[in-house]
Design a protein around this motif. Structure first.
Motif: not given
Lengths: 110, 319
Positions: A27, A31, B4, B10, B42, B46
């Protein structure tokens, strides 16, 4: 990474570049690659490339156990990255020279 | 660079995409499955999108790994060649069914040049392929010898002994069957003596098992030996040639079947008393399906071997 497929969005090249700054797990790699290259790799693509790179001993897992296993660059991986970047640099330099020549030619003709 | 998403955006953690890991080859899954699963979790935790793009990526990657096989490239070349060998064994079974079902078909349809050409092509290609496979085994003999000298016999012993025992049984059964057939009338040999028919079917099943047992010996040996690049290149070429030949033979069989089926369907069963009035003879349909399946398996094996050898060449060249 292959000399015939040295592209800036090539997943193996992106992974090697990311690991050049230190060990990372899956991960963290995603990123980091997204941050420095703006490329969003799929998880399958990422692990396909990791498997190839590990087979060629260009990267290696840091810890042999655990689900979030970090990887690091090997000496061969660092050499591979250096060679590929040199090839890319040669192409960008040549491209820059040709563009500059074209611009000056166009400027001279005007 | 995508921004993000906020906490409100989410998604709840669901196991959805992880189930697609089952599509990967078992060996690959054992090595990377847990890590890839953790990565997917993950991504989900996120709040990132794990919708159709991620699922398509996993399906595409799994298909690529399936096509590619696993392990080091030289092992994958041998794995691809073994797959072609298995395919050839299946194909030979299909071919044997076609040959037995339609034996003496020329007596019923002697003047058909197109059917004869297709059938002759089939025979010529099958002989050529058998010769090429024998050549492939011959160039592998030094590697097999090295394996045996290095104490590799126990690793292939069980399969070799099993195949040898089956071969001895088939030879004995063949001798008994031939002697029996000699005492029967032509009608009795061609279906009227039910006991003989049952014995013949048992013999055919035994012969097929024997062929598959020797194929298993070949495949097992291929995983144990260490070959040089020249031998691997030869295996890769042979795998490609055999796959192409199998495609050609399948086409020739289908052409022959169509021609004979249109002109004299009875000839498809050799014009015997059991002649089927329709071209859709069940045995031929089964055999054709087996041949098509074998050709598809051979194509996958040949592509695997070719890709692995290309990768091996690149790896060696770049050191």
């Amino acid at each position: 990474v292959s000399s015939t497929r040295a592209r800036s969005n090539d997943p193996p090249l992106l992974i090697l570049t990311s690991l050049a700054s230190g060990e990372k797990h899956g991960y963290a790699l995603l990123q980091d690659i997204e941050q420095f290259a703006g490329v969003v790799l799929g998880p399958g693509t990422l692990y396909g490339a990791i498997a190839r790179l590990e087979e060629r001993r260009l990267i290696e897992p840091v810890d042999e156990s655990g689900r979030r296993r970090p990887y690091r660059l090997t000496a061969a991986g660092a050499r591979e990255l250096s060679d590929t970047l040199a090839e890319l640099r040669m192409i960008t330099d040549e491209g820059g020279r040709r563009l500059a020549a074209r611009t000056s030619f166009a400027g001279g003709g005007a | 660079v995508s921004s993000r998403p906020s906490r409100r955006q989410r998604r709840r953690v669901t196991p959805g995409p992880s189930t697609l890991l089952a599509l990967y080859p078992p060996a690959w899954r054992r090595r990377y499955g847990d890590e890839l699963d953790a990565l997917i979790l993950d991504i989900q935790a996120d709040g990132r999108d794990t919708g159709w793009r991620v699922r398509a990526d996993l399906v595409r990657s799994a298909a690529r790994e399936r096509l590619r096989g696993g392990g080091d490239p030289s092992r994958r070349v041998r794995g691809g060649s073994s797959l072609v060998l298995w395919a050839w064994a299946l194909f030979a079974l299909g071919g044997a069914i076609v040959a037995k079902t339609s034996e003496h078909w020329q007596r019923t349809l002697p003047a058909d040049s197109a059917a004869s050409a297709a059938f002759s092509g089939l025979v010529v290609i099958s002989v050529a392929v058998a010769a090429v496979i024998t050549g492939g085994i011959t160039v592998t003999l030094p590697a097999i010898w090295r394996l045996l000298r290095a104490g590799g016999w126990p690793r292939i012993r069980a399969r070799v002994l099993c195949a040898t025992a089956l071969t001895v049984t088939v030879v004995a059964a063949t001798a008994g069957l031939v002697a029996w057939a000699g005492r029967l009338s032509p009608a009795g040999r061609n279906g009227h003596d039910h006991l003989y028919v049952a014995a013949f079917l048992c013999w055919a099943a035994l012969s097929a098992t024997c062929l598959l047992a020797w194929t298993a010996v070949g495949a097992r040996t291929a995983t144990e030996i260490r070959c040089g690049r020249a031998v691997l290149r030869t295996h890769t070429c042979i795998a490609g040639m055999v796959a192409i030949a199998m495609a050609a033979m399948t086409a020739a069989t289908l052409a022959w079947w169509t021609i004979v089926g249109n002109r004299a369907p009875g000839a498809l069963t050799g014009g015997s008393a059991l002649a089927h009035p329709s071209a859709l003879v069940p045995q031929l349909m089964f055999a054709a399906a087996l041949m098509v399946l074998a050709t598809a398996i051979a194509a996958v094996g040949a592509i695997r071997a070719e890709r692995a050898f290309t990768e091996l060449s690149r790896f060696v060249t770049r050191g």
